[in-house]
Write an enzyme that holds these catalytic residues in place. Structure first.
Site, mmCIF file in Angstrom:
data_model
loop_
_atom_site.group_PDB
_atom_site.id
_atom_site.type_symbol
_atom_site.label_atom_id
_atom_site.label_comp_id
_atom_site.label_asym_id
_atom_site.label_seq_id
_atom_site.Cartn_x
_atom_site.Cartn_y
_atom_site.Cartn_z
ATOM 1 N N GLU A 1 -2.386 -9.489 9.569
ATOM 2 C CA GLU A 1 -2.132 -10.634 8.694
ATOM 3 C C GLU A 1 -2.005 -11.919 9.510
ATOM 4 O O GLU A 1 -2.394 -12.998 9.051
ATOM 5 C CB GLU A 1 -0.885 -10.405 7.854
ATOM 6 N N LYS B 1 4.618 -13.132 -4.684
ATOM 7 C CA LYS B 1 3.818 -12.081 -5.307
ATOM 8 C C LYS B 1 4.608 -10.775 -5.331
ATOM 9 O O LYS B 1 5.127 -10.333 -4.302
ATOM 10 C CB LYS B 1 2.513 -11.859 -4.550
ATOM 11 N N GLU C 1 -2.163 -18.985 -7.369
ATOM 12 C CA GLU C 1 -3.458 -18.510 -6.894
ATOM 13 C C GLU C 1 -4.618 -18.906 -7.805
ATOM 14 O O GLU C 1 -5.477 -18.099 -8.157
ATOM 15 C CB GLU C 1 -3.435 -16.978 -6.726
ATOM 16 N N LYS D 1 1.479 -19.824 5.716
ATOM 17 C CA LYS D 1 1.611 -19.286 4.364
ATOM 18 C C LYS D 1 2.327 -20.291 3.464
ATOM 19 O O LYS D 1 1.916 -20.523 2.318
ATOM 20 C CB LYS D 1 2.381 -17.962 4.423
ATOM 21 N N ARG E 1 -4.841 -21.015 -2.617
ATOM 22 C CA ARG E 1 -4.133 -19.796 -2.231
ATOM 23 C C ARG E 1 -5.079 -18.598 -2.153
ATOM 24 O O ARG E 1 -4.777 -17.593 -1.506
ATOM 25 C CB ARG E 1 -2.986 -19.519 -3.200
ATOM 26 N N HIS F 1 -8.478 -3.928 0.340
ATOM 27 C CA HIS F 1 -7.796 -3.174 -0.719
ATOM 28 C C HIS F 1 -8.637 -1.990 -1.176
ATOM 29 O O HIS F 1 -8.108 -0.906 -1.466
ATOM 30 C CB HIS F 1 -7.497 -4.090 -1.914
ATOM 31 N N HIS G 1 -1.860 -0.849 5.255
ATOM 32 C CA HIS G 1 -2.434 -2.053 4.658
ATOM 33 C C HIS G 1 -3.080 -2.947 5.717
ATOM 34 O O HIS G 1 -4.219 -3.402 5.556
ATOM 35 C CB HIS G 1 -1.346 -2.829 3.908
ATOM 36 N N ARG H 1 14.552 -9.434 -17.894
ATOM 37 C CA ARG H 1 13.680 -10.611 -17.920
ATOM 38 C C ARG H 1 13.848 -11.523 -16.714
ATOM 39 O O ARG H 1 13.498 -12.705 -16.768
ATOM 40 C CB ARG H 1 13.869 -11.403 -19.222
ATOM 41 N N ASN I 1 -6.626 -14.287 0.564
ATOM 42 C CA ASN I 1 -7.260 -13.012 0.239
ATOM 43 C C ASN I 1 -8.395 -12.653 1.199
ATOM 44 O O ASN I 1 -9.041 -11.617 1.017
ATOM 45 C CB ASN I 1 -7.815 -13.049 -1.195
ATOM 46 N N HIS J 1 -9.170 -9.066 2.086
ATOM 47 C CA HIS J 1 -8.414 -8.199 1.186
ATOM 48 C C HIS J 1 -9.245 -7.571 0.078
ATOM 49 O O HIS J 1 -8.839 -6.549 -0.476
ATOM 50 C CB HIS J 1 -7.246 -8.981 0.568
#
Length: 375
Positions: free
Chosen positions: A191, A149, A243, A233, A247, A258, A270, A127, A251, A254
């Protein structure tokens, strides 16, 4: 080693813990002392891939053992195709067999894949365990290691299973880039271009002017690139950890990126896919009347200068790409949302402060068809 630069990542939620990103040449050699200050633990589980392990695992283990820390290395086969629930289970099971308890901390060591997967192990094992990110690729240094993330890919798409799990610190040593293949260095630049495109037009111009020293691995140029991207960032994450608002800007490129990465079977890196995605999403914004005309052409010029692809492979079908965008984690109410910009350095924010913008599939299909794709 000179004093490292520090970027504080403050988090907006009252119960969230902020942390520091440390940037400096030679930091890797001081990792034991960094851990003792920022993330002390009885033992450390190092999650990495076989390529990084071959280069650095022995040195890392010896450093930590010499400092009195028990250290176990869990290495999996490299590549985005290995960022799966199956690999997550293998690493987690191996840690259980080794007797790792809650007095263990995880070191996610490597590029974006070990960072995401190692972070997800830390988020879920018993956990939640403390996490330190030690990125070794440019993409991970400037983007993936910052912000919390974590996750894995599924057959339906990228990063669809995961958690927000902030590290205790991020340790960035630009000297580790000396072993990074050229293609991966270029991919990381995508990026950085994204950060400039959404937040800082002057930074974007600086990247274009300094493309040659950056691609040649000039340490001063890379250090400046890393610091500015981490600052951007961190500023965005400080406003929106989970997000739900600004935030979403991160993306940009992306949603299409993606999808293209998934259609390629992860044969595209990527950053390469994001480079294509930024150009196409700028074209989508232009077609929608949101993005200034000429923005996609400007981005194409910069990305080409950095040796990155800017158009979709000719054998890709538009329908395939659109299908993958529909299962993207940013989709809302069955509609695909895009993070768009007004111009380079200026994000588009819709009415009532909306940061994600639904775009009809028909518009996307028209843009992709205009790129020479078959529908």
């Amino acid at each position: 080693m000179s004093t490292p630069h520090r970027v504080k990542v403050s988090l907006p939620e009252a119960n969230s813990r902020g942390y520091e990103v440390l940037v400096g040449p030679g930091l890797f050699g001081t990792l034991a002392s960094v851990l003792s200050r920022f993330c002390p633990a009885h033992r450390y589980a190092v999650v990495t891939d076989d390529r990084v392990a071959e280069l650095y695992a022995v040195r890392l283990s010896r450093m930590l053992h010499a400092a009195g820390y028990r250290t176990d290395v869990y290495a999996f086969s490299s590549g985005e195709a290995q960022k799966t629930r199956e690999t997550w289970a293998l690493v987690s099971d191996a840690m259980m067999e080794a007797g790792c308890g809650r007095d263990t901390a995880v070191i996610a060591f490597g590029g974006g894949v070990p960072g995401d997967l190692g972070g997800f192990v830390a988020a879920t094992y018993m956990r939640g365990l403390p996490l330190v990110q030690v990125p070794t690729s440019l993409l991970a240094m400037i983007d993936a290691s910052v912000g919390g993330k974590t996750g894995v890919d599924t057959p339906a798409g990228k990063n669809l299973v995961g958690a927000f799990h902030q590290p205790h610190c991020v340790v960035v040593d630009p000297e580790l880039l000396s072993t990074l293949p050229d293609a991966h260095l270029r991919a990381g630049m995508a990026e950085a271009v994204k950060h400039g495109a959404i937040a800082d037009a002057e930074y974007l111009e600086w990247i274009e002017r300094n493309a040659d020293p950056l691609l040649a691995g000039d340490p001063d140029a890379l250090a400046r690139l890393i610091m500015r991207s981490v600052e951007i960032k961190a500023e965005i994450v400080a406003k929106d950890e989970k997000e739900s608002g600004p935030r979403k800007l991160l993306n940009f490129g992306h949603t299409i990126g993606h999808a293209v990465e998934s259609v390629s079977g992860y044969t595209l890196l990527h950053g390469e896919a994001v480079a294509v995605g930024m150009v196409e999403e700028a074209r989508i914004g232009e077609r929608s009347g949101i993005t200034a005309a000429g923005t996609s052409a400007h981005l194409r010029r910069i990305l080409t200068r950095l040796g990155l692809p800017t158009s979709l492979p000719i054998d890709f079908q538009a329908a395939q790409v659109i299908d993958f965008t529909r299962v993207d984690k940013k989709a809302r109410n069955g509609r695909v949302e895009y993070s768009l910009i007004q111009d380079l350095g200026r994000p588009f924010v819709g009415p009532a402060g909306v940061w994600g913008h639904p775009v009809p599939d028909e518009t996307v299909a028209e843009v992709l068809a205009g790129a020479g794709m078959r529908g």
